[in-house]
Design a protein around this motif. Structure first.
Motif, short mmCIF file in Angstrom:
data_model
loop_
_atom_site.label_atom_id
_atom_site.label_comp_id
_atom_site.label_asym_id
_atom_site.label_seq_id
_atom_site.Cartn_x
_atom_site.Cartn_y
_atom_site.Cartn_z
N LYS A 179 103.68 4.27 32.45
CA LYS A 179 105.03 4.68 32.82
C LYS A 179 105.18 6.19 32.64
N ARG A 180 104.52 6.71 31.59
CA ARG A 180 104.55 8.15 31.33
C ARG A 180 103.10 8.65 31.30
N PRO A 181 102.73 9.57 32.19
CA PRO A 181 101.33 10.01 32.28
C PRO A 181 100.81 10.69 31.01
N SER A 182 101.71 11.18 30.16
CA SER A 182 101.28 11.86 28.94
C SER A 182 100.77 10.90 27.88
N GLU A 183 100.91 9.59 28.10
CA GLU A 183 100.56 8.62 27.06
C GLU A 183 99.25 7.88 27.31
N GLY A 184 98.46 8.31 28.27
CA GLY A 184 97.23 7.59 28.57
C GLY A 184 95.97 8.22 28.03
N LEU A 185 96.11 9.34 27.30
CA LEU A 185 94.96 10.08 26.81
C LEU A 185 94.84 9.95 25.29
N SER A 186 93.59 9.98 24.81
CA SER A 186 93.35 9.87 23.36
C SER A 186 92.39 10.96 22.92
N LEU A 187 92.51 11.34 21.65
CA LEU A 187 91.70 12.42 21.10
C LEU A 187 90.66 11.85 20.13
N PHE A 188 89.45 12.37 20.24
CA PHE A 188 88.35 11.92 19.40
C PHE A 188 87.63 13.13 18.79
N PHE A 189 87.08 12.91 17.61
CA PHE A 189 86.20 13.91 16.98
C PHE A 189 84.83 13.24 16.86
N ILE A 190 83.93 13.57 17.77
CA ILE A 190 82.72 12.77 17.95
C ILE A 190 81.45 13.53 17.57
N ASP A 191 80.43 12.77 17.24
CA ASP A 191 79.09 13.34 17.13
C ASP A 191 78.64 13.74 18.53
N PHE A 192 78.12 14.95 18.64
CA PHE A 192 77.66 15.45 19.93
C PHE A 192 76.14 15.51 19.89
N ASP A 193 75.55 14.32 20.04
CA ASP A 193 74.11 14.14 19.85
C ASP A 193 73.41 14.22 21.21
N LYS A 194 72.78 15.36 21.45
CA LYS A 194 72.16 15.61 22.75
C LYS A 194 70.87 14.81 22.95
N THR A 195 70.40 14.15 21.89
CA THR A 195 69.21 13.29 22.03
C THR A 195 69.58 11.84 22.32
N ALA A 196 70.85 11.51 22.21
CA ALA A 196 71.31 10.13 22.41
C ALA A 196 71.45 9.83 23.90
N PRO A 197 71.27 8.56 24.28
CA PRO A 197 71.44 8.20 25.69
C PRO A 197 72.89 8.37 26.14
N GLY A 198 73.03 8.79 27.40
CA GLY A 198 74.37 8.91 27.97
C GLY A 198 75.00 10.28 27.84
N LEU A 199 74.25 11.29 27.39
CA LEU A 199 74.80 12.63 27.25
C LEU A 199 73.82 13.65 27.82
N GLU A 200 74.30 14.45 28.78
CA GLU A 200 73.48 15.50 29.39
C GLU A 200 74.28 16.78 29.51
N LEU A 201 73.57 17.92 29.44
CA LEU A 201 74.20 19.23 29.55
C LEU A 201 73.54 20.03 30.66
N LYS A 202 74.33 20.87 31.31
CA LYS A 202 73.80 21.82 32.28
C LYS A 202 74.47 23.17 32.02
N THR A 203 73.66 24.19 31.73
CA THR A 203 74.20 25.51 31.42
C THR A 203 74.73 26.18 32.67
N ILE A 204 75.87 26.85 32.54
CA ILE A 204 76.47 27.62 33.62
C ILE A 204 76.14 29.10 33.41
N LYS A 205 75.47 29.71 34.36
CA LYS A 205 75.22 31.15 34.28
C LYS A 205 76.50 31.88 34.62
#
Length: 397
Positions: A179-205
């Motif tokens: 009903k209100r678009p501001s209420e559909g988002l949630s905040l997390f403080f997560i481990d940012f494990d680049k060796t774990a499956p499902g996470l990839e990075l691409k550097t921007i020059k």
């Protein structure tokens, strides 16, 4: 520096001493190689500055965004510029919502190691297809028992290559179910494990600030524990706003520092460089643009520290509305960014041809000064916001 508190001046003195070990040549080299300034981060963590605005019971200094703004202003003004300041600034502003809305157990688990410099955080909000439309973010967090699965894409994530944690804003309820678009988002403080499956990075020059990596981040069913949720599910947008206003203050301070550094170099060159038998600094064609740039920086400085003071006071003075804080912080970011751009451009032009040479550093400052004009919110969106909130004009977006 008149008009600042004793705490702010103490911060400036201490940070200046640390930064004196990292001259312009250090930053020029890191800009060229793209190497992260690990030495500065370690030095700041060693003396407890990473947690400048975090609670003392967690190992922080317990100071405010006013003092944190002074810290980043001072780092930038030392010649480190936006790159030097951005090596730690997400650790300052992105952790504000965590400190305010996490449970005591979460705070003890999440923040002391960050303050000690053992972990580093990046901030995952911006997406390539939504930009400033934060309420339409598409990255999803799907609950599966004691875990969430994250899928989606973030962009312009600074320091992701060196970060081990991320403050992440993700969608937990589909937009069409709200009903209100501001209420559909949630905040997390997560481990940012680049060796774990499902996470990839691409550097921007990128154009400037190359010592700090910028990245696209791709999540594909990346698994995180449910207890990394900060506050209540669906309340993430309201929570993250506390970090966004703080970020505007900090970035305004960084812009100020960059502008003052550029002006200092321009004034020195104008006194030393002689043409037609006299220093070019005697010519009003040089003097007046630099003097005007200085006055604009001074005005932006007043707006910046006014905004930071309002942000800090609003935590205990309920008469200060979040609307007032938002107006002050956005205005400060706009004014400081514009003043810094003017100062950096005129510093390059005052050097003439040598302004284009790396050895005089002002070209690096000019490349970096576009950051606060563009991010974390554009000049045009700030003017939209001020027109609506301060002047009562119809919303234009």
């Amino acid at each position: 520096m008149s008009g600042f508190t004793e705490e702010q001046l103490s911060v400036r003195e201490a940070i200046s001493k640390i930064c004196s070990n990292y001259p312009d040549e250090y930053w020029m080299e890191h800009d060229q190689t793209g190497e992260y300034p690990h030495e500065l981060h370690r030095a700041l963590a060693k003396d407890g500055w990473i947690g400048i605005a975090l609670p003392e019971d967690l190992g922080g200094a317990g100071l405010g965004i006013s003092e944190a703004t002074m810290m980043l202003h001072t780092i930038s003004e030392s010649g480190a510029g936006i790159a030097g300041a951005q090596s730690i600034h997400a650790n300052v502003y992105a952790t504000q919502p965590v400190a305010k809305f996490a449970t005591p157990e979460q705070r003890q688990r999440m923040l002391p190691k960050l303050i000690a410099g053992e972990t580093r955080v990046c901030f995952g909000v911006t997406e390539p297809n939504t930009g400033l439309e934060t309420l339409k973010l598409k990255t999803t967090a799907r609950r599966e028992g004691d875990f969430y699965r994250i899928s989606g894409q973030k962009i312009w994530i600074s320091s992701a290559q060196v970060a081990t944690k991320m403050v992440l804003l993700a969608r937990t309820t589909p937009l069409e179910d709200l009903k209100r678009p501001s209420e559909g988002l949630s905040l997390f403080f997560i481990d940012f494990d680049k060796t774990a499956p499902g996470l990839e990075l691409k550097t921007i020059k990128k154009m400037g600030g190359r010592a700090i990596d910028a990245n696209e981040v791709f999540f594909d069913n990346y698994k995180i524990p449910a207890d990394t949720l900060i506050g209540k599910e669906g309340q993430g947008f309201k929570i993250v706003l506390h970090g966004m206003n703080a970020e505007r203050c900090l970035l305004a301070g960084e812009a100020l520092g960059l502008g003052y550094a550029a002006l200092s170099r321009a004034a020195k060159y104008a006194k030393d460089r002689e043409v037609f038998g006299r220093p070019i600094g005697m010519n009003q064609g040089i003097q007046h643009p630099l003097a005007s740039a200085y006055m604009h920086l001074e005005a932006a400085k007043l707006a910046t520290y006014h905004a930071a003071r309002l942000y800090d006071q609003s935590t205990h003075d309920k008469s200060i509305t979040q609307n007032a804080v938002g107006l002050a912080c956005n205005s400060a970011k706009y004014l400081a960014a514009e003043a810094a751009f003017t100062a950096c451009e005129r510093a390059v032009l005052s050097h003439g041809g040598m302004g284009y040479a790396q050895e005089f550093h002002v070209e690096r400052y000019l490349r970096e000064c576009f950051v606060p004009r563009i991010a974390p919110v554009s000049r045009e969106m700030i003017m939209n916001y001020v027109a609506e909130k301060a002047l009562g004009l119809p919303r234009s977006y």
